[in-house]
Design an enzyme around this catalytic site. Structure first.
Site, mmCIF file in Angstrom:
data_model
loop_
_atom_site.group_PDB
_atom_site.id
_atom_site.type_symbol
_atom_site.label_atom_id
_atom_site.label_comp_id
_atom_site.label_asym_id
_atom_site.label_seq_id
_atom_site.Cartn_x
_atom_site.Cartn_y
_atom_site.Cartn_z
ATOM 1 N NE ARG A 168 3.336 11.233 23.623
ATOM 2 C CZ ARG A 168 3.713 12.500 23.632
ATOM 3 N NH1 ARG A 168 4.185 13.045 24.760
ATOM 4 N NH2 ARG A 168 3.642 13.237 22.543
ATOM 5 C CD GLU A 226 -4.228 7.447 16.622
ATOM 6 O OE1 GLU A 226 -3.075 7.901 16.686
ATOM 7 O OE2 GLU A 226 -4.737 6.758 17.525
ATOM 8 N N GLY A 253 -4.210 13.171 15.973
ATOM 9 C CA GLY A 253 -2.820 12.719 16.045
ATOM 10 C C GLY A 253 -2.206 12.915 14.670
ATOM 11 C CB SER A 254 -0.603 15.864 13.133
ATOM 12 O OG SER A 254 0.459 16.005 14.057
ATOM 13 N NE ARG A 265 -1.494 7.813 23.311
ATOM 14 C CZ ARG A 265 -0.449 8.176 22.560
ATOM 15 N NH1 ARG A 265 -0.657 8.885 21.465
ATOM 16 N NH2 ARG A 265 0.768 7.858 22.911
ATOM 17 C CG ASP A 304 -0.241 6.978 13.989
ATOM 18 O OD1 ASP A 304 0.858 6.746 13.459
ATOM 19 O OD2 ASP A 304 -0.622 6.408 15.030
ATOM 20 C CB CYS A 312 -1.761 16.047 20.845
ATOM 21 S SG CYS A 312 -2.367 14.462 20.241
ATOM 22 C CG HIS A 321 23.647 19.565 55.518
ATOM 23 N ND1 HIS A 321 24.753 19.597 54.684
ATOM 24 C CD2 HIS A 321 23.647 20.738 56.185
ATOM 25 C CE1 HIS A 321 25.396 20.743 54.866
ATOM 26 N NE2 HIS A 321 24.753 21.449 55.776
#
Length: 806
Positions: free
Chosen positions: A511, A681, A702-703, A579, A705, A752, A421
Site C-alpha cells: 500500500r 473491486e 479487492g473483496s 498499488r 469494495d 487480497c 552500546h
C-alpha cells in the site's frame, strides 16, 4: 619479527588463525591486510604485541601474585569488585616494561612512522583479548581503546593502560560469569596508523540487519569525527541500508534507507591537555548533512560483502573516512554474534491490542512488547538503586551499565543509534529497547507505569500505562506446500524485514498510502505548487521537512522510492505488487498542504479516487511524482520485481487514459519487464473482465469494495454490518466469474484481504475457483497456507505436502 618469541608481529604477517597469539581483533586486522587488500579493501597498517609479551610483562613485575591475591579476596568477600579492579589496574599502570619488549615496540613504531612518510605519526592503540570474539565469548568493548597517540613514550603508556583494562570491573565480571580463568586470558595491543576521521567521519557497519537477521542488507551508522561516539552511543548517527544482491550490478544505487541523524557532537584531536581527544559541538550545517555520499555508502557496502564472503559469516565492522584525503578505511572487523545464531524456525509475533498515549519514540531494538514501571537513572553513580524487572530509562549506557541492563525488562535511552552500546547489549540480552528518543529522561519519570513496544517496525514507542498485548509463537518448519500462491500484504515498510523468513510467494499488495501518510506527510501537489501555497502554516511545515532538498518534489520521490524499496528488498526476487495511491479526497486533504487541492465530497468512497485522479488536471502532476518514484525504484535501484497495480478503475476508457499517462511518465507496460495489474473491486471490472484483461497483466480482487458495491452496503455502517458478507452468493458469483474470464484471456488473478484467514471455507471456495494467489497479512500467513493446503488436498483426495522454510 615473526618468531614465537617475538613481542611484535606486523599485521601483514598475521591471519585469523593467530587468535591465541594476538587476540581476535588483531588477528582479523592481519587477515584483512594479508588477503583483502588485493580486493580493494583499505586497512590502515600497523602491528600487534603478542600474548607472550603480556605474560612477560606480568612475570617481570610480579603481577601474577597480585592478581591471584586480589581475586581471592574478591571471591571470599574481603573486597568489592570495584576495589579489586582498581587495585589490579593500579598495579599494571605502575609497572615497568621489560627492556626487550619496550625496545621492540619503539622500533616498530619508528618503522610505522617511516611507512607513513616520516615524523611522529599518530596511532590508534586498541586492546585485543586472546579470547575476544570467539564463538562462545565476546569480549568486544570491555577493554580500552586510545586514539591520537603520538610519540614513543605516549605509546608505551597507552599500551600499559590497555593491559590494565583487561581488569576493568566489567571485564572481571564478564569472565566470572562465563567461567573464564582470569590468568588464562592474555591481552594483545594493536597499534594502527590513525585515519584522520576527526576531520571526516566514522562509524560502524554490519553485513546483516541487526534487528531482524535479514541477511541481504548492509547496515551503516555514521557520525562526524572519530568513531568512538557511535560505538559509545553518545550521538544519534546517520543510518544507511544497502541491498546486497543488487550491488554487483554497475549503475544501480540500491540504497534502501537513508536516515539523517542529529549528530550533535563530534570527537576530535585535542591539542595539549591530559587527554588526546575531546568532543565538541557540530555545526548546524553538519547536523543537516549526511556524513557519506551515495558513492561512499555503496563502496563501504561492497567492502562489507567482500569481508563477509571472505569470512563466510555475517560481520560487524568499524570504518573511518580520512578528512584530509577523502579515503575510506576498514579499521576493525569481527563476526556478528547475535542475529547470525538465532533459531530460524520460530518467531514470536507480538501485537498491541490496547495502548495508552504515546510518550516518546526512537529506534526499535528487538521485536517484543513489555510493560512495567520505570526506573530513571541519569548516571552510573545511581546504579545501586535499580530495581529488578524495571524499565531502565537513561541518557546513554556504556559497559559499566551491563550488570543492571541484565536485570531490566526493557531499556530506553535519549541518545544512540542501532550500533551503539545500548543497542548491542539489548540485542545480546534479548531485551526490547527504544534507543535515541532525544527526550526520554525529560518526558518520563520514576515509577511511571508504561508499555514499551518494539513490535511496530523500525520505530519503537513508549506508551502511557500498562497496555494489553498478545504473543503468538509462529513455527516455520512445518508449513505445507501449495499450488495456490499465498502472498503477503504490506503497508509499513519498517516491518517488512521482520517477516523475511516467511516462505511467501511475494507481496500481493503493497500500500503506497502508508508511506505517503507516515513517511512523507505532505500532499504531492503542495510540493509541486509550493511557491503559490496560500496556507502559510503548511508552507512552514513543508519548508522544515524539505530543508535539505533544493527541489521539493525530490523529497516526495526519494522517500516514496526508499519506503517501497524496503518491501521490494525483503521479498526480492519474488513479485511485489505496488498499488498506486488510493486515498479518498478527505484523506488527501488531511496531508500537509492538502486542503487547497481537494474538493469536498459528500461520498468520498465513490468520489475522486483511484484511477480517475491520475489523468485529472487536479492531480496529474502529483501522479507524475509517483511515477518518478517507481521508475527510480525499478531502474535506478534495480527492483525489477516491482509490479504496478491501478486501483478503482471504473471503465475501459479510464484504463486506456491511465496507461497512456503512465507511459508518458516512463512506465509503459511491457517495457523493461513492467507488468501492470488492475484492482477488481467494481462490478464493471467483472462485467468487462475480458476487455480489462486485454489491457492489464492481472487482476487483484479487492473483496471489501467489491462486496460493498455488489451488495450496495456501506462497509463502514454499523447498522448494515450483518449484511456485509464477502461470502454472499452474489459476491461469490462475481469472484468466480472474473477468475474464469481472466484465465480465459491468459491473465492472472488473486485476492487480497483477510477473508481467507478469517473464514477457512472462503479459502476453500477460492481454491475451487482456481484462483492463482491469495494475499494476507504476515501474521495470518501460516494459518491461510494451511487452509489452502487442506482445500487443495480435499479437491485432489490427498494429504497436504509439508514444505520447508526455504
Amino acid at each position: 619479527m615473526t618468531t614465537d618469541t617475538a613481542s611484535i608481529i606486523w599485521f601483514e604477517d598475521l591471519g585469523r588463525k593467530d587468535v591465541a597469539r594476538v587476540g581476535g581483533k588483531n588477528a582479523s586486522l592481519g587477515e584483512m591486510v594479508r588477503n583483502l587488500g588485493q580486493e580493494g579493501v583499505n586497512v590502515p597498517p600497523g602491528f600487534a604485541t603478542t600474548a607472550d609479551a603480556y605474560w612477560q610483562f606480568l612475570e617481570a613485575n610480579g603481577l601474577y601474585d597480585v592478581i591471584e591475591t586480589v581475586l581471592s579476596d574478591l571471591e571470599s568477600g574481603k573486597s568489592s569488585l570495584q576495589e579489586a579492579g582498581q587495585t589490579i589496574r593500579r598495579a599494571f599502570v605502575r609497572s615497568d616494561w621489560p627492556a626487550a619488549t619496550a625496545a621492540q615496540i619503539r622500533e616498530s613504531y619508528r618503522a610505522l612512522c617511516e611507512r607513513s612518510g616520516g615524523g611522529e605519526t599518530d596511532v590508534a592503540v586498541r586492546s585485543s583479548a586472546t579470547a575476544e570474539d570467539l564463538p562462545d565469548a565476546s569480549f568486544a568493548g570491555q577493554q580500552e581503546t586510545f586514539l591520537n597517540i603520538r610519540g614513543e613514550t605516549a605509546l608505551l603508556d597507552a599500551c600499559r593502560r590497555c593491559y590494565a583494562s583487561l581488569f576493568t570491573d566489567r571485564a572481571i565480571s564478564y569472565r566470572e560469569a562465563k567461567g573464564f580463568d582470569h590468568l588464562k586470558v592474555a591481552l594483545s595491543v594493536g597499534v594502527q596508523k590513525m585515519v584522520r576521521s576527526d576531520l571526516g567521519g566514522a562509524g560502524v557497519m554490519f553485513s546483516i540487519d541487526t534487528e531482524t537477521g535479514f541477511d541481504k542488507v548492509v547496515v551503516i551508522d555514521a557520525a562526524w569525527g572519530l568513531g568512538e561516539t557511535v560505538v559509545q552511543g553518545t550521538v544519534d548517527p546517520d543510518e544507511y541500508q544497502v541491498f546486497k544482491p543488487l550491488l554487483k550490478h554497475d549503475g544501480l544505487t540500491p540504497i534502501v534507507e537513508k536516515k539523517l541523524g542529529e549528530k550533535a557532537r563530534r570527537m576530535v584531536y585535542a591539542t595539549g591537555g591530559e587527554t588526546p581527544t575531546r568532543t565538541v559541538p557540530t555545526s548546524k550545517a553538519e547536523r543537516a548533512s549526511f556524513v557519506l555520499a551515495d558513492s561512499e555508502i555503496l563502496q563501504l557496502a561492497r567492502w562489507a560483502c567482500v569481508i563477509e564472503d571472505h569470512y563466510a559469516m555475517p560481520m560487524d565492522m568499524e570504518w573511518a573516512k580520512d578528512g584530509e584525503t577523502g579515503g575510506l578505511f576498514i579499521v576493525q572487523a569481527r563476526p556478528e554474534t547475535v542475529q547470525s545464531r538465532k533459531e530460524a524456525s520460530t518467531l514470536k509475533a507480538y501485537r498491541m491490542k490496547r495502548k495508552g498515549r504515546r510518550l516518546v519514540s526512537g529506534l526499535s531494538i528487538g521485536d517484543a512488547i513489555v510493560a512495567g514501571k520505570i526506573c530513571l537513572i541519569r548516571s552510573a553513580a545511581e546504579i545501586d538503586r535499580f530495581e529488578d524487572g524495571a524499565v531502565l530509562v537513561t541518557e546513554t549506557t556504556d559497559p559499566d551499565w551491563v550488570p543492571i541492563m541484565k536485570r531490566a525488562a526493557a531499556i530506553v535511552t535519549d541518545h544512540g543509534g542501532r550500533t551503539s552500546h545500548a543497542a548491542i547489549v539489548s540485542r545480546e540480552l534479548g531485551l526490547p529497547a527504544v534507543i535515541g528518543t532525544g527526550n526520554a529522561t525529560e518526558a518520563l519519570h520514576d515509577e511511571q507505569e508504561v508499555t514499551v513496544s518494539c513490535a511496530e517496525g523500525n520505530e519503537g514507542f513508549v506508551y502511557e500505562g500498562i497496555g494489553e498485548f498478545e504473543v503468538e509463537d509462529l513455527r516455520f518448519d512445518d508449513i505445507p506446500e501449495t499450488r495456490t500462491q499465498v502472498m503477503l500484504n504490506f503497508a509499513n515498510p519498517a516491518a517488512a524485514f521482520r517477516w523475511w523468513r516467511l516462505p511467501g510467494d511475494g507481496v500481493g499488495l503493497a500500500r503506497m498510502e502508508f508511506v505517503v501518510n507516515n513517511h512523507i506527510k505532505v500532499h504531492p501537489m503542495a510540493l509541486v505548487r509550493f511557491d503559490t501555497l496560500r496556507d502559510e502554516e503548511a508552507k512552514q511545515r513543508i519548508a522544515e521537512l524539505t530543508q535539505s532538498y533544493q527541489d521539493k518534489t525530490e523529497y516526495f520521490v526519494e522517500r516514496l522510492a526508499r519506503g517501497l524499496a524496503r518491501i521490494a528488498a525483503a521479498n526480492y526476487p519474488k513479485p511485489v505488487i505496488v498499488r498506486l495511491s488510493d486515498f479518498k479526497t478527505n484523506e488527501y486533504a488531511n496531508l500537509i498542504g492538502g486542503a487547497e487541492f481537494e474538493p469536498k465530497e459528500e461520498n468520498p468512497m465513490l468520489g475522486f479516487r483511484g484511477a480517475s485522479r491520475y489523468y485529472s488536471p487536479r492531480y496529474r502532476e502529483g501522479f507524475a511524482l509517483e511515477c518518478r518514484a517507481i521508475r527510480r525504484l525499478r531502474e535506478d535501484m534495480g527492483f525489477r520485481n516491482v509490479v504496478l497495480m491501478v486501483p478503482f478503475c471504473r471503465s475501459i476508457k479510464e484504463a486506456d487514459r491511465v496507461l497512456e499517462v503512465m507511459a508518458e511518465n516512463g512506465l509503459r507496460r511491457g517495457d523493461k519487464g513492467l507488468e501492470v495489474y488492475v484492482m477488481c473491486e467494481i462490478p464493471s471490472n467483472v462485467v468487462l473482465a475480458k476487455a480489462f484483461a486485454e489491457r492489464f497483466d492481472g487482476f487483484s480482487i479487492g473483496s471489501n469494495d467489491l462486496t460493498q458495491l455488489t451488495l450496495g452496503v456501506d462497509r463502514d455502517s454499523d447498522e448494515l454490518a450483518e449484511l456485509f458478507d464477502e461470502q454472499d452468493e452474489a459476491v461469490k458469483w462475481m469472484i468466480r466469474t472474473v477468475i474464469e474470464a481472466a484465465h480465459g484471456s491468459g491473465a492472472k488473478v488473486g485476492l487480497c484481504g483477510q477473508a481467507p484467514s478469517d473464514h477457512p471455507e472462503f479459502a476453500e471456495f477460492l481454491v475451487e475457483c482456481g484462483i492463482d494467489s491469495m494475499s494476507v497479512s504476515p501474521d495470518s500467513f501460516i494459518a491461510v497456507k494451511r487452509h489452502v493446503a487442506e482445500a487443495e488436498a480435499a479437491l485432489s483426495g490427498r494429504k497436504p505436502r509439508q514444505g520447508s522454510t526455504s
